[in-house]
Design a protein around this motif. Structure first.
Motif, short mmCIF file in Angstrom:
data_model
loop_
_atom_site.label_atom_id
_atom_site.label_comp_id
_atom_site.label_asym_id
_atom_site.label_seq_id
_atom_site.Cartn_x
_atom_site.Cartn_y
_atom_site.Cartn_z
N THR A 40 50.46 74.46 7.54
CA THR A 40 50.69 73.56 6.61
C THR A 40 49.66 73.31 5.52
OG1 THR A 40 51.65 72.16 8.56
CG2 THR A 40 51.03 70.69 6.28
N TRP A 41 48.51 73.47 5.55
CA TRP A 41 47.43 73.42 4.63
C TRP A 41 47.88 74.44 3.62
CZ3 TRP A 41 43.92 69.51 4.20
CH2 TRP A 41 42.97 69.60 3.10
N SER A 47 46.93 66.87 0.48
CA SER A 47 47.06 67.64 1.60
C SER A 47 46.90 67.01 2.69
CB SER A 47 46.09 68.81 1.55
OG SER A 47 46.17 69.84 0.19
N THR A 92 50.39 70.56 -1.63
CA THR A 92 49.31 71.17 -0.73
C THR A 92 48.26 71.66 -1.75
OG1 THR A 92 50.34 73.15 -0.40
CG2 THR A 92 50.82 71.26 1.22
#
Length: 274
Positions: free
Chosen positions: A204-205, A71, A222
């Motif tokens: 994004t995470w 991640s 992720t």
């Protein structure tokens, strides 16, 4: 405008109710995660013997150390480039206002209307033809493109409100367009840049769909995307699944708590600027 005590009390009650609705799922996850592994907890009952070891078991079972690294690599690939490209384009649209900037701005606005779900099929074939399936680039490159409309609009909202006198004074001193951007406007855009970085980090995470569809190896996804594989393996063990979910949520919650003042200030600033 005079606000009565009844209106104040009503507002506070509504805020408390909204807060309770927000916090209750996290409390349910936490309480369930403390029950013995393999049981089926009922409601919000506190276990007689809390199993704190469930968190360590979930961390080990899901290979959280590898997921954290994966991640982090994806975030480092997406956020800096998205912020850089979004800032440069936002400066061009909002301050330089080059020929055709209105048409380009409308194109980016339309980009906000495109849902990830509607693009996932053609995106899959495109990534496959590029030979990037089952790699982290299959997540990084599409996310940079998908985040561009929002990034450009966010930074444009900042640059469009910057006074022209700053640029005129810098150009009189002999500054080029690049120097104007790098030495004058970017330092003044730090609040907008930091808030955009926080938003892109969180998105994004927590990216789930692209990670599930484009990457088969859970170790290259992720943390949110890896939850699908973890659920498939431990879906019948509810306490362990809840413990794993909380571990996946923890980094984003910590980041938000650390930067919550800057995040809220940026949202208020954007609402004032319109």
């Amino acid at each position: 405008m005079i606000v009565t005590r009844r209106e104040t009390l009503t507002g506070r009650v509504l805020l408390v109710l909204l807060m309770a609705m927000t916090v209750l799922p996290f409390i349910s996850l936490f309480v369930t995660a403390l029950h013995p592994s393999g049981t089926y907890p009922d409601g919000l009952s506190w276990p007689s013997s809390p199993q704190w070891g469930n968190f360590a078991d979930a961390f080990s079972a899901a290979n959280m150390d590898r997921l954290l690294l994966s991640s982090a690599l994806i975030v480092l690939g997406v956020v800096p480039l998205s912020v850089l490209f979004g800032t440069m384009a936002g400066f061009a649209f909002g301050h330089l206002r080059m020929p055709g900037h209105r048409v380009g701005f409308i194109v980016f606005v339309l980009g906000l209307t495109l849902p990830f779900e509607g693009l996932i099929t053609p995106l899959y074939y495109q990534v496959r033809d590029m030979g990037l399936l089952n790699t982290r680039w299959a997540i990084i490159l599409p996310l940079i493109g998908l985040f561009m409309p929002f990034s450009v609009l966010w930074m444009r909202a900042h640059f469009v409100n910057m006074p022209e006198e700053l640029s005129e004074a810098a150009r009189i001193d002999g500054a080029s367009t690049w120097q104007l951007f790098r030495r004058v406007h970017v330092p003044l855009a730090k609040p907008a840049l930091s808030s955009l970085s926080i938003l892109l980090f969180l998105w994004t995470w927590n990216q789930f769909l692209l990670a599930i569809v484009l990457v088969d190896d859970p170790a290259k996804r992720t943390m949110a995307g890896a939850l699908g594989a973890f659920q498939g393996q431990w879906g019948t063990d509810i306490p362990l699944l809840c413990a794993g979910s909380l571990l996946i949520l923890a980094p984003t919650l910590i980041i938000f708590l650390i930067f919550q003042r800057r995040f809220v200030a940026a949202l208020l600033q954007g609402s004032i600027k319109g």
